[in-house]
Write a protein that holds these residues in place. Structure first.
Motif, PDB file in Angstrom:
ATOM      1  N   ARG A  34       0.849  -1.201   0.000  1.00 49.30           N
ATOM      2  CA  ARG A  34       0.000   0.000   0.000  1.00 49.30           C
ATOM      3  C   ARG A  34       0.876   1.240   0.000  1.00 49.30           C
ATOM      4  O   ARG A  34       1.905   1.295   0.687  1.00 49.30           O
ATOM      5  CB  ARG A  34      -0.932   0.011   1.221  1.00 49.30           C
ATOM      6  N   ARG A  35       0.446   2.216  -0.791  1.00 50.53           N
ATOM      7  CA  ARG A  35       1.186   3.472  -0.850  1.00 50.53           C
ATOM      8  C   ARG A  35       1.362   4.038   0.541  1.00 50.53           C
ATOM      9  O   ARG A  35       0.442   4.029   1.350  1.00 50.53           O
ATOM     10  CB  ARG A  35       0.445   4.478  -1.725  1.00 50.53           C
ATOM     11  N   GLY A  36       2.573   4.521   0.776  1.00 47.95           N
ATOM     12  CA  GLY A  36       2.875   5.102   2.074  1.00 47.95           C
ATOM     13  C   GLY A  36       3.431   4.100   3.075  1.00 47.95           C
ATOM     14  O   GLY A  36       3.838   4.488   4.160  1.00 47.95           O
ATOM     15  N   SER A  37       3.475   2.814   2.728  1.00 45.00           N
ATOM     16  CA  SER A  37       3.962   1.812   3.678  1.00 45.00           C
ATOM     17  C   SER A  37       5.490   1.754   3.731  1.00 45.00           C
ATOM     18  O   SER A  37       6.048   1.230   4.694  1.00 45.00           O
ATOM     19  CB  SER A  37       3.386   0.434   3.359  1.00 45.00           C
ATOM     20  N   ALA A  50       8.796   4.116   3.865  1.00 43.87           N
ATOM     21  CA  ALA A  50       9.203   5.500   4.094  1.00 43.87           C
ATOM     22  C   ALA A  50      10.106   6.019   2.983  1.00 43.87           C
ATOM     23  O   ALA A  50      10.007   7.179   2.583  1.00 43.87           O
ATOM     24  CB  ALA A  50       9.909   5.623   5.439  1.00 43.87           C
ATOM     25  N   PRO A  94       7.542   6.426  -0.836  1.00 45.99           N
ATOM     26  CA  PRO A  94       6.160   6.650  -0.408  1.00 45.99           C
ATOM     27  C   PRO A  94       5.115   6.353  -1.486  1.00 45.99           C
ATOM     28  O   PRO A  94       3.973   6.056  -1.170  1.00 45.99           O
ATOM     29  CB  PRO A  94       6.125   8.131  -0.023  1.00 45.99           C
ATOM     30  N   GLY A  95       5.491   6.361  -2.769  1.00 46.05           N
ATOM     31  CA  GLY A  95       4.532   6.078  -3.833  1.00 46.05           C
ATOM     32  C   GLY A  95       4.470   4.620  -4.234  1.00 46.05           C
ATOM     33  O   GLY A  95       3.676   4.232  -5.089  1.00 46.05           O
ATOM     34  N   ASP A 133      -5.423   2.220  -1.297  1.00 39.07           N
ATOM     35  CA  ASP A 133      -6.231   1.282  -0.515  1.00 39.07           C
ATOM     36  C   ASP A 133      -7.323   0.680  -1.401  1.00 39.07           C
ATOM     37  O   ASP A 133      -8.331   1.312  -1.694  1.00 39.07           O
ATOM     38  CB  ASP A 133      -6.839   1.990   0.693  1.00 39.07           C
TER      39      ASP A 133
END
Length: 137
Positions: free
Chosen positions: A37-40, A42, A45-46, A51
């Protein structure tokens, strides 16, 4: 084109069948990429999909945004697959609770690869290498 460094380090690269090793390497990476998932991450981030469970809640209006997100995600994070095409595939029947897409593209050596990507209502993705013609919606 050679297999991914990860496959070489884990011993999954097959020197006798580099085209087969490449298709399996791509399948494995697509599986990991589409379940992230995006943001998972660091440092990236893309990386990954938005979701998918939330997109399921907005169906049928979210079908095109899901298709676009799938295409963008693969174009950015899987450069070994070019001339990318994403099509909605026909689901196996009513009430199954999954969306299916056929993802096809060519490798740098010209090999055409086709994968069936299934998104389940919980948000998980499953990627399978296709070995025949798929139907389209």
């Amino acid at each position: 084109m050679s297999p991914a460094l990860f496959d070489i380090l884990t011993g999954r690269a097959d020197a006798a069948d580099p085209r087969g090793a490449l298709s399996l390497s791509l399948q494995d990476h697509l599986q990991r990429l589409l379940n992230a998932r995006r943001g998972s991450l660091a440092h990236l981030p893309g990386y990954g999909m938005p979701d998918v469970a939330k997109l399921y809640e907005a169906l049928p209006y979210s079908l095109e945004p899901l298709k676009a997100a799938l295409r963008q995600c693969i174009e950015v994070y899987e450069p070994r697959l070019g001339q990318l095409q994403v099509r909605q595939a026909v689901a196996p029947g009513p009430g199954v609770g999954r969306l299916q897409f056929e993802v096809s593209g060519r490798t740098a050596c010209g090999q055409l690869l086709r994968y069936l990507v299934c998104f389940f209502s919980g948000g998980n993705a499953q990627v399978a290498l296709l070995s025949g013609e798929a139907a389209y919606a």
